[in-house]
Design a protein around this motif. Structure first.
Motif, PDB file in Angstrom:
ATOM      1  N   LEU A  25       0.834  -1.201   0.000  1.00  0.00           N
ATOM      2  CA  LEU A  25       0.000   0.000   0.000  1.00  0.00           C
ATOM      3  C   LEU A  25       0.868   1.251   0.000  1.00  0.00           C
ATOM      4  CD1 LEU A  25      -2.679   1.479   0.119  1.00  0.00           C
ATOM      5  CD2 LEU A  25      -2.683   1.124   2.603  1.00  0.00           C
ATOM      6  N   GLU A  27       3.866   1.565  -1.199  1.00  0.00           N
ATOM      7  CA  GLU A  27       4.462   1.680  -2.533  1.00  0.00           C
ATOM      8  C   GLU A  27       3.438   2.216  -3.536  1.00  0.00           C
ATOM      9  OE1 GLU A  27       7.632   1.488  -3.394  1.00  0.00           O
ATOM     10  OE2 GLU A  27       8.073   1.120  -1.291  1.00  0.00           O
ATOM     11  N   ASP A  28       2.189   1.779  -3.418  1.00  0.00           N
ATOM     12  CA  ASP A  28       1.138   2.298  -4.299  1.00  0.00           C
ATOM     13  C   ASP A  28       0.910   3.786  -4.041  1.00  0.00           C
ATOM     14  OD1 ASP A  28       0.740  -0.091  -5.613  1.00  0.00           O
ATOM     15  OD2 ASP A  28      -1.042  -0.641  -4.458  1.00  0.00           O
ATOM     16  N   ARG A  31       3.755   5.680  -5.637  1.00  0.00           N
ATOM     17  CA  ARG A  31       3.584   5.733  -7.105  1.00  0.00           C
ATOM     18  C   ARG A  31       2.473   6.708  -7.484  1.00  0.00           C
ATOM     19  NH1 ARG A  31       5.214   6.493 -11.658  1.00  0.00           N
ATOM     20  NH2 ARG A  31       4.298   5.343 -13.363  1.00  0.00           N
ATOM     21  N   TYR A  32       1.375   6.699  -6.730  1.00  0.00           N
ATOM     22  CA  TYR A  32       0.265   7.616  -6.989  1.00  0.00           C
ATOM     23  C   TYR A  32       0.763   9.058  -6.877  1.00  0.00           C
ATOM     24  CZ  TYR A  32      -4.694   8.960  -7.130  1.00  0.00           C
ATOM     25  OH  TYR A  32      -5.909   9.470  -7.497  1.00  0.00           O
TER      26      TYR A  32
END
Length: 70
Positions: A25, A27-28, A31-32
């Protein structure tokens, strides 16, 4: 420009809150923030509050309960 659900992040006086997130989460979120920042990445910590606000604003059941409380 990529069309994301989250728009510009407003400046606001924050309240400190410590949370633990699963690595995938985090890492997401990282990236977002890269995508949303378009070359000037937004740190994951700055994304959490606007995402929660957006989530609750679009949750119909929550809005109904909140309206009953007022």
């Amino acid at each position: 420009m990529t069309k994301l659900k989250l728009g510009p992040i407003p400046e606001d006086k924050p309240v400190k809150l410590a949370v633990e997130l699963p690595v995938p989460l985090f890492e997401d979120l990282r990236r977002y923030g890269e995508i949303l920042g378009e070359g000037s990445p937004i740190p994951p910590a700055r994304l959490i509050a606007p995402m929660l606000e957006r989530f609750m604003a679009t949750d119909r059941a929550f809005r109904r309960h909140r309206a009953q409380d007022n």
